[in-house]
Design an enzyme around this catalytic site. Structure first.
Site, mmCIF file in Angstrom:
data_model
loop_
_atom_site.group_PDB
_atom_site.id
_atom_site.type_symbol
_atom_site.label_atom_id
_atom_site.label_comp_id
_atom_site.label_asym_id
_atom_site.label_seq_id
_atom_site.Cartn_x
_atom_site.Cartn_y
_atom_site.Cartn_z
ATOM 1 N N ASP A 72 45.629 36.751 43.836
ATOM 2 C CA ASP A 72 44.638 37.009 42.586
ATOM 3 C C ASP A 72 43.250 36.332 43.378
ATOM 4 O O ASP A 72 43.429 35.375 44.003
ATOM 5 C CB ASP A 72 45.021 35.938 41.456
ATOM 6 N N SER A 125 43.332 41.962 46.260
ATOM 7 C CA SER A 125 44.604 42.614 46.476
ATOM 8 C C SER A 125 44.789 43.313 47.920
ATOM 9 O O SER A 125 45.604 43.127 48.659
ATOM 10 C CB SER A 125 45.144 43.363 45.402
ATOM 11 N N HIS A 145 43.282 46.582 35.609
ATOM 12 C CA HIS A 145 43.782 47.702 35.062
ATOM 13 C C HIS A 145 42.805 48.832 35.015
ATOM 14 O O HIS A 145 43.039 49.973 34.223
ATOM 15 C CB HIS A 145 43.953 47.333 33.529
ATOM 16 N N ASP A 171 52.449 46.531 31.618
ATOM 17 C CA ASP A 171 51.373 47.116 30.622
ATOM 18 C C ASP A 171 51.643 48.552 30.865
ATOM 19 O O ASP A 171 50.474 49.289 30.927
ATOM 20 C CB ASP A 171 49.983 46.652 31.065
HETATM 21 MG MG MG Z 1 49.828 42.452 32.146
#
Ligand code: MG
Length: 211
Positions: A72, A125, A145, A171
């Site tokens: 992260d 990433s 996302h 998700d």
């Molecule tokens: Mg999530």
């Protein structure tokens, strides 16, 4: 079915108390998947944020004799910036003028007694993917996302999963009215690639086994 492995109750309390966006059922499933996959190689989590999922995954990897690598940049994803839907002012570093979830992650890992078996990689990433070149027992994608971020995570990490290992994606929403479509788009790419076999879903958590 063998009896489910019981996660350490003290660690479970740490996970419950941690900020984050993960149901307990999803977390316990990640814990089991990590435990089963750990003998094949390190477990990588993309998008650790404050460490809620890291506790489930990290204790699972440790129970399987392995390690977790948390990836992260800790500057928050696109939805966590000031003014956005998932912004948390507690995580804003005024001096840096940016989000900073790293301090919370360290606190969480220490509280869950995971500091000795978890590697924290503070990086984007794609940059992390350039240096993590060993076959991986499991990759859990829960980073940015946006379509671009999710696509990058898939392209750079899915191929690193060892045969028999697991690619997990958080998700997943089949219905666009329920949530963003980037995670399920890369999930469908993984299925269409023929490289993975679908495992049962838990909530919005998808899991695929590398053939
Ligand atoms: Mg999530």
């Amino acid at each position: 079915m063998p009896p489910a492995h019981r996660m350490d109750p003290a660690a479970l309390e740490v996970a419950r108390a941690c900020k984050g966006f993960l149901d307990e059922a999803e977390g316990l499933r990640l814990h089991d998947l990590a435990r089963q996959s750990a003998p094949l190689g390190p477990v990588v989590e993309i998008g650790s944020y404050c460490g809620k999922s890291s506790v489930y995954v990290g204790t699972g990897a440790r129970a399987g004799g392995g390690r977790l690598i948390c990836v992260d940049h800790h500057r928050g994803n696109e939805e966590q910036q000031p003014g956005e839907a998932y912004h948390d002012p507690d995580l804003f570093d005024a001096e840096a003028g940016a989000m900073d979830s790293l301090r919370h992650l360290r606190h969480t890992l220490r509280a869950a007694d995971l500091e000795d078996t978890t590697l924290v990689l503070v990086a984007r990433s794609a940059d992390a993917a350039g240096v993590v070149t060993v076959p991986l027992g499991m990759v859990f994608i829960d980073g940015g996302h946006s379509f671009e971020a999710a696509q990058t995570d898939y392209q750079r990490w899915a191929g690193k999963v060892a045969p028999g290992g697991v690619l997990a994606i958080h998700d997943l929403f089949d219905d666009p009215n329920e949530g963003g479509q980037a995670p399920i788009t890369i999930y469908r790419h993984a299925v269409a690639s023929g490289l993975f076999e679908e495992l049962p879903r838990t909530g919005t958590l998808g899991a695929l086994r590398r053939r």
